[in-house]
Write a protein that holds these residues in place. Sequence first.
Motif, mmCIF file in Angstrom:
data_model
loop_
_atom_site.group_PDB
_atom_site.id
_atom_site.type_symbol
_atom_site.label_atom_id
_atom_site.label_comp_id
_atom_site.label_asym_id
_atom_site.label_seq_id
_atom_site.Cartn_x
_atom_site.Cartn_y
_atom_site.Cartn_z
ATOM 1 N N ASP A 345 -10.117 2.499 9.001
ATOM 2 C CA ASP A 345 -10.395 1.467 7.993
ATOM 3 C C ASP A 345 -10.903 2.094 6.702
ATOM 4 N N ILE A 346 -11.859 3.031 6.842
ATOM 5 C CA ILE A 346 -12.421 3.683 5.658
ATOM 6 C C ILE A 346 -11.318 4.413 4.894
ATOM 7 N N ALA A 347 -10.458 5.155 5.630
ATOM 8 C CA ALA A 347 -9.391 5.907 4.970
ATOM 9 C C ALA A 347 -8.388 4.974 4.295
ATOM 10 N N THR A 348 -8.054 3.855 4.946
ATOM 11 C CA THR A 348 -7.096 2.909 4.364
ATOM 12 C C THR A 348 -7.666 2.264 3.107
ATOM 13 N N ILE A 349 -8.915 1.827 3.180
ATOM 14 C CA ILE A 349 -9.550 1.217 2.003
ATOM 15 C C ILE A 349 -9.635 2.234 0.869
ATOM 16 N N ASP A 350 -9.879 3.494 1.213
ATOM 17 C CA ASP A 350 -9.942 4.539 0.193
ATOM 18 C C ASP A 350 -8.599 4.680 -0.521
ATOM 19 N N LEU A 351 -7.496 4.602 0.230
ATOM 20 C CA LEU A 351 -6.171 4.670 -0.382
ATOM 21 C C LEU A 351 -5.927 3.507 -1.344
ATOM 22 N N LEU A 352 -6.458 2.330 -0.986
ATOM 23 C CA LEU A 352 -6.216 1.133 -1.789
ATOM 24 C C LEU A 352 -7.095 1.060 -3.027
ATOM 25 N N SER A 353 -8.164 1.848 -3.083
ATOM 26 C CA SER A 353 -9.143 1.630 -4.142
ATOM 27 C C SER A 353 -9.453 2.860 -4.989
ATOM 28 N N GLU A 376 8.371 6.115 2.917
ATOM 29 C CA GLU A 376 8.073 4.917 2.137
ATOM 30 C C GLU A 376 7.428 3.875 3.036
ATOM 31 N N HIS A 377 6.579 3.019 2.450
ATOM 32 C CA HIS A 377 5.814 2.055 3.227
ATOM 33 C C HIS A 377 5.858 0.669 2.593
ATOM 34 N N LEU A 378 5.670 -0.330 3.432
ATOM 35 C CA LEU A 378 5.489 -1.706 3.009
ATOM 36 C C LEU A 378 4.008 -2.064 3.115
ATOM 37 N N VAL A 379 3.572 -2.976 2.262
ATOM 38 C CA VAL A 379 2.191 -3.445 2.282
ATOM 39 C C VAL A 379 2.196 -4.943 2.580
ATOM 40 N N VAL A 380 1.411 -5.336 3.563
ATOM 41 C CA VAL A 380 1.269 -6.751 3.938
ATOM 42 C C VAL A 380 -0.201 -7.129 3.792
ATOM 43 N N VAL A 381 -0.466 -8.279 3.172
ATOM 44 C CA VAL A 381 -1.827 -8.797 3.041
ATOM 45 C C VAL A 381 -1.844 -10.186 3.663
ATOM 46 N N ALA A 382 -2.687 -10.365 4.690
ATOM 47 C CA ALA A 382 -2.770 -11.635 5.418
ATOM 48 C C ALA A 382 -4.001 -12.412 4.981
ATOM 49 N N GLU A 383 -3.811 -13.694 4.683
ATOM 50 C CA GLU A 383 -4.916 -14.587 4.338
ATOM 51 C C GLU A 383 -5.471 -15.226 5.614
ATOM 52 N N ASP A 399 3.838 0.716 16.205
ATOM 53 C CA ASP A 399 3.439 2.020 16.729
ATOM 54 C C ASP A 399 2.273 2.585 15.924
ATOM 55 N N GLN A 400 1.928 3.845 16.213
ATOM 56 C CA GLN A 400 0.755 4.467 15.610
ATOM 57 C C GLN A 400 0.979 4.919 14.174
ATOM 58 N N ARG A 401 2.177 4.689 13.637
ATOM 59 C CA ARG A 401 2.422 5.127 12.260
ATOM 60 C C ARG A 401 1.942 4.108 11.231
ATOM 61 N N THR A 402 1.222 3.101 11.656
ATOM 62 C CA THR A 402 0.749 2.057 10.758
ATOM 63 C C THR A 402 -0.743 2.206 10.512
ATOM 64 N N ALA A 403 -1.211 1.560 9.461
ATOM 65 C CA ALA A 403 -2.644 1.535 9.142
ATOM 66 C C ALA A 403 -3.028 0.113 8.783
ATOM 67 N N SER A 404 -4.238 -0.276 9.158
ATOM 68 C CA SER A 404 -4.718 -1.612 8.810
ATOM 69 C C SER A 404 -6.204 -1.542 8.535
ATOM 70 N N ALA A 405 -6.689 -2.499 7.747
ATOM 71 C CA ALA A 405 -8.109 -2.558 7.416
ATOM 72 C C ALA A 405 -8.425 -3.951 6.913
ATOM 73 N N VAL A 406 -9.706 -4.312 7.008
ATOM 74 C CA VAL A 406 -10.184 -5.549 6.393
ATOM 75 C C VAL A 406 -10.759 -5.178 5.033
ATOM 76 N N HIS A 407 -10.150 -5.702 3.960
ATOM 77 C CA HIS A 407 -10.558 -5.368 2.596
ATOM 78 C C HIS A 407 -10.682 -6.673 1.811
#
Length: 577
Positions: A345-353, A376-383, A399-407
């Motif tokens: 989560d920390i690493a993903t949020i770091d990429l986004l910010s 290449e990657h897709l970004v999904v944001v869920a409300e 699979d394990q090639r994905t990343a997710s975080a609460v931001h």
Amino acid sequence: MTTRWVKLLAAQAGLAELEAHRRDLLAAGAARERVDAEARAAVEVSDLLRQRQQRVVELAALNDIASRLAAVPDPADLLVEVVDQARRLLGVDLTYLALLDDGDLEIEVASGARSPHLVGTRLRAWAGLVGTVVTSREPRWTPDYRSDTTLVHESSADRAAEAEAIRGLLGVPLAVRGRVLGVLLAAKREERRFAREEVSLLEGLAAHAAVALDNARSAGELRDARDALESTLRLDGELTRVVLAGGDPATLVERVQAMSEVPLRWTDSPDDVETEAGLAGAGRLVQPVVAGGEVLGALVLDPTGAGSGTVPDAARLLAERAAPLIALTLVGARATARAAQLGRDIATIDLLSRVEPDPAADRRRWRGAGLDPRREHLVVVAEGDPAHSRRFVAGLGLDQRTASAVHRDQVVLVVPADVELRSRWVGPDAPTAGLAGPVHEPGDLRAAYASASRTARALVALGRQGALGAADELGVFAVLLSRTGRRELADQVRRELGAVLREEEVRGVPLLVTLETFLEQGRRPTATAGALRVHVNTVYQRLATLDRLLGPGWRDRALELQVVLRLHRAAQGWDDG
């Protein structure tokens, strides 16, 4: 910034060092919201790592205690060793052990007692916390014994509790080969809530003690009991080595299966555990694996698969002894998984910010989030509720090639561009989500996150529950995605419908709703009256007012007005912050 947090956690930094780093970042001008979020995550990861280390220490201590208990030949000395070790391991004020005797329980030994009269007290096997443990054959604890109205209070037990000022109380059964020998209890002289790990630890000690006690008390069965104990001690040693080497629960179960003389399998489904328990009377043995009152799974021994109708004592003993150790390992595995998720989560949020000018460091950040920087990657944001969204994402089978975080109270999902999401993002539980990409560079990732976030909010505003959509699929409703577009929409609403808005404010008549409903109902007054639940004459009166305010030709612009009204409604309450 994230690298320093990781280095501190790798060095097992304490809370003081983490807090000092947080103050240094703030002093250097870093954003407080991000620094505080990273500090909270680092503290939680630090706590989970310390808990895992504590579990390893406890497992090693249990193995050591088991060896010492096996070496105590006299039952009286054995009981003293049990209560002393229980008090030391749990850090409580008082521990005591009560054994079943002619239908009642008698307190045989105590460690930390104030009153000389505690030892020798007889307790009813149906009353108090000990009665609950004996009856259910499961652990039970209460934060305050004296005020717990769920327990059956009885004079002898209450007198003993009062003499020792017992408040928090935990009891676990001493059971061996399906028989309850007594209860091992740990008490505090203040209110105390016992953690799941503490319950599992006392269960493990009680399991060791029950085997050793049964061995010492059954002189006629000494040889068989010694062989069983040696077997289980070998199991303890082997499994403890697996745990110390970082072994997972599946590995531990495999080791138990290899040592069982009858077919043994593991189930962690609550429904399967309940079903197997119902079949236990048909010759099977179902040994629940419990931690803190929660059933984590069960070991199921089925002798029919080996051509026998009963479970041998050695196999029964193996399951009983293995269950507490598996429970401790499962609890540790959950903590480890949570720590790993927080790190990602920390690493993903770091990429986004944050922008990283060093390309090599940038690639490490991508890999730290579990992503391949070459793809290449897709970004999904869920409300919606982040916990609900995370459960849905976990069920997609990615699979394990994905990343997710609460931001910012949204679940952000970054997946390889070749992953097919639309066919999976279906069902009544699907959250409303925006989609952007594909992207490759970190700068593009942040822009895609912003686009997907705005798209998700627009889909929610348009009432498209459970939809997964991109900005270019919104058509005319894409005007909602930018401040400029929403300002232009507001200007058009004032031009087209300003007179109606002013009249509505003065008279309090819902003219806009009437107009929108009239257009949605194909400009039929009777259908409009039914939808609004008003008399048709009321609709005619409001239409006359609209004719006056909009001019006689407004019906020729019905489609244009309907689109403006839909956009106006979707833009209501849009937060530009």
